[in-house]
Motif scaffolding. Sequence first.
Motif, PDB file in Angstrom:
ATOM      1  N   TYR A  29       1.740   9.137  -6.830  1.00  0.00           N
ATOM      2  CA  TYR A  29       1.966  10.573  -7.032  1.00  0.00           C
ATOM      3  C   TYR A  29       2.287  10.860  -8.490  1.00  0.00           C
ATOM      4  N   ASP A  30       2.994   9.900  -9.126  1.00  0.00           N
ATOM      5  CA  ASP A  30       3.359  10.115 -10.519  1.00  0.00           C
ATOM      6  C   ASP A  30       2.222   9.761 -11.463  1.00  0.00           C
TER       7      ASP A  30
ATOM      8  N   GLY B  51       0.820  -1.211   0.000  1.00  0.00           N
ATOM      9  CA  GLY B  51       0.000   0.000   0.000  1.00  0.00           C
ATOM     10  C   GLY B  51       0.849   1.254   0.000  1.00  0.00           C
ATOM     11  N   ILE B  52       1.921   1.243   0.817  1.00  0.00           N
ATOM     12  CA  ILE B  52       2.803   2.410   0.870  1.00  0.00           C
ATOM     13  C   ILE B  52       3.450   2.633  -0.495  1.00  0.00           C
ATOM     14  N   LEU B  53       3.870   1.510  -1.083  1.00  0.00           N
ATOM     15  CA  LEU B  53       4.526   1.591  -2.392  1.00  0.00           C
ATOM     16  C   LEU B  53       3.581   2.183  -3.440  1.00  0.00           C
ATOM     17  N   ILE B  54       2.350   1.647  -3.458  1.00  0.00           N
ATOM     18  CA  ILE B  54       1.388   2.133  -4.452  1.00  0.00           C
ATOM     19  C   ILE B  54       1.078   3.607  -4.207  1.00  0.00           C
ATOM     20  N   ALA B  55       0.903   3.952  -2.923  1.00  0.00           N
ATOM     21  CA  ALA B  55       0.588   5.348  -2.610  1.00  0.00           C
ATOM     22  C   ALA B  55       1.722   6.257  -3.061  1.00  0.00           C
ATOM     23  N   TYR B  56       2.951   5.783  -2.825  1.00  0.00           N
ATOM     24  CA  TYR B  56       4.103   6.597  -3.197  1.00  0.00           C
ATOM     25  C   TYR B  56       4.182   6.746  -4.713  1.00  0.00           C
ATOM     26  N   ASP B  57       4.004   5.608  -5.392  1.00  0.00           N
ATOM     27  CA  ASP B  57       4.071   5.635  -6.850  1.00  0.00           C
ATOM     28  C   ASP B  57       2.931   6.435  -7.461  1.00  0.00           C
TER      29      ASP B  57
END
Lengths: 303, 270, 273
Positions: A253-254, A245-251
């Motif tokens: 943004y782009d 989830g953190i990864l997807i949330a971070y990604d």
Amino acid sequence: MSSLLSALFEPGWNSSEPVLTAVVIGGGAAVVSGVVGVLTVMRGQSFAGHALADVSSAGGAAAFLLGLNPLLGFLLMGIIAAAGMESFSAHRIRERDLATGGVLGAGLGLSALLLYLDVTSKSTTGAAITVMFGSMFAMPPSVVPLALAVGTSAILAIALLYRPLLLSSLDPALARVRGVPVRLIGLCHLLVVAFAVALSAVTVGAILSTALLIGPAAVALRIAGRPGGAMLLAASIGVAATWGGILIAYDSYDWTGGHGWPVSFCIVTIIFLAYLAAGCPARDKVRAAARPGKGSVQAAGRG
Amino acid sequence: MFASFLVNTWIVATIVAATAGVVGFFVVLRGNSFAAHALPLGTFPGAAAASLLGVNPLFGLLTFSGLGVIGISQLGKAGRPEIATALSLVMLLGLGALFLSMSNEYSQATYALLFGEVLGVSSLDIVPVAVVSVVSLALTTLLFRPLLLNAVSPELAEARSVPAGRTDILFLGILALTTSAAVPVVGVLLVFSLTIGPPSAARALTNRPVGAMLLSAGLSLLTVWASIALALLLGWPVGFFVGGLGALAYGLGRVWMEWVRSRRCRALSG
Amino acid sequence: MREESGVLAVQRVSVSLSGRRILDEVDFALHGGAFCGLIGANGSGKTTLLRTILGFVTPTSGRVVIDGGRRLAQIGYVPQKIVLDPAIPMRTRDLVGLGLDGHRLGLPLAARARRRLVDAMLEAVGATSFAEQRVGELSGGEQQRALIAHALIRRPRLLLLDEPLANLDIRSIAATVSLLRRLALEYRMTVLLSTHDMNPLLPAMDCIVYLANGRAATGRTEDVVRGEVLSRLFGEHVDVIRVHGRILVIAAGAGNGASTDIERNPEHVVQVP
């Protein structure tokens, strides 16, 4: 391979300090919630688990008002709520849920008052949102040592109480015959849940706290045959969902052009999908049919 | 306290309290407490979604409470109902977080949805609440006997051709309807506390089903009126008093029920 | 095929649940006014058979014919081991009233005709003294009476009871059996009552459905409860012993493989008078 990795992990992923903090703290909360959650789900106390998260947020509001460590506030309120629920606990599940509801109502009322006082005395309007949704990327470092202690003690307590808890979840009468103080064990369990939930509520917010407590455990109990295995599996699923989830949330943004999806949304969605995937209907149908006559009664129990 | 700008407050609170007391009677009997908490809480992303799309918030609330009913009943078919409720709730709230992140000026509104805004009700707000409340009151009264029999024993109800599964979904629907209309005016907390506290006290005080339901509505009205009066006098939020008084009603009901039972046991043995 | 003039005809009914055969070509008919015991050990399929008759379970093959067709309107049903929640505000008379019109819409209004019917029913089962009490606080025997009144108030032609004698003390067992026998005669009603112990029913019942291994032997008690009939049903040698007006059914291996037999048929091996 490296191009795939760099496509998966957006630049800056591992150098950003808030992200690292979130990975560590979110992962920790997921492990504790997963381990505690299996017994919570087995004992049919999902509502209590959720209510403790909501009520302990009143403690968060109080801590905010008094300038205390927020985790301390969450923890104290969680303990008070657990004691309140247990003092009105009952044999019947309907009644137990009602007692939970009563405590939850009072706790939310207190929360309303404290948030109101927060707003009027400190003139900050974001408190309600912070308490509800948590702020994984904005954890004050002062919380970390206490969080570590709380998480460790919750897992230790589960390890210590493992057998009597399991026995009394299975059959209270059987447990009493073996000399297990069922009431006391029940209270201890709720206190451990309060610990786990306070930890996750303060770090990742009330929503995610419930999601991490119930979701991975429910998935794991559908797959694993034994409670011990289910605990390990639940912790792993929780961690995987959190990091994913953190990864997807971070990604995101782009992908969304600088807007991004909230972490809690991403994690909850992963957990929800995992539950749907694990609950392949054929399996459940067999299980429901194996108890002729009880299906309708159980389904009608509550919702 | 009875100033003209507060008239709407008293009217809306009265409507909501009476409905919550009646519907709550079956929440307590059937043990739907978790759903009674999850459905109103799960509706509030609907308000956020509606404000994003620029439609009437009531549509958003009704849609999301409908999603809640579907989630709870469909997931509940395959697994334990409380897990279905918990996961439906967190999924809806997760969507709420997503919508909130898209619109930035929402924190005050979140507080209002959670804890109510009962002191600032406009005449326009009253109409949908009144309409929906009348509908849920009518449905609950209409289904009184099947719901009651189903609460006593789903199997006895089936033998009287009252299908258990459909009754469950129907009642969740009534609950969703009741709460989604009330949430924007009185908040999640207030609705929830009213569906738990007063009915718990009422069932302890009388043995008659219809009487208990009416008593529950009466106690619910008293709770809300007292809470508003206290809130106006002390300047604290209404939700605090409703939550506290609701819990108090539950606690007193439990104590009374247990006291009556222990007295009967003593009378039997002595 | 057998004549369909009976109140209930179970025609070669088989039921499988999750791949396990519960009932295997069960076939019998009950004529009007029969008082019939459905006998079998725990897990022999008694509850499944009753639920199939009610229409809650769909048979994999065969069918159930109820005289008059409209199934639930004709059947009164007392389920097994109902636990009435003491927290539900409901008096005995309310529960009985719901037996009359629990499926109808609207509030139960205090119509005089309804009240008279309920009063009469309460009196018929001897429940007048606890009519105003909360159902959840009744004793086991009293709850049983309340549930029987609930099932009977619509004057069904067929009354099904699932283990009504379990969890009752010896005096209540005798009282319940004689109450049911009297009501069956009074209302000219067919009764099918499941129990794992046939002895309390011996003086009352005039036919028997004996379930074992998913199959059934039916007929008059003295025709069915015989060594050769039950041996065929159980698929092994079975002795039927009559002592002091009681019947003991003992399977062959009782002496050498006691544990397996007790497991299969506990109540019939261990008889505590």
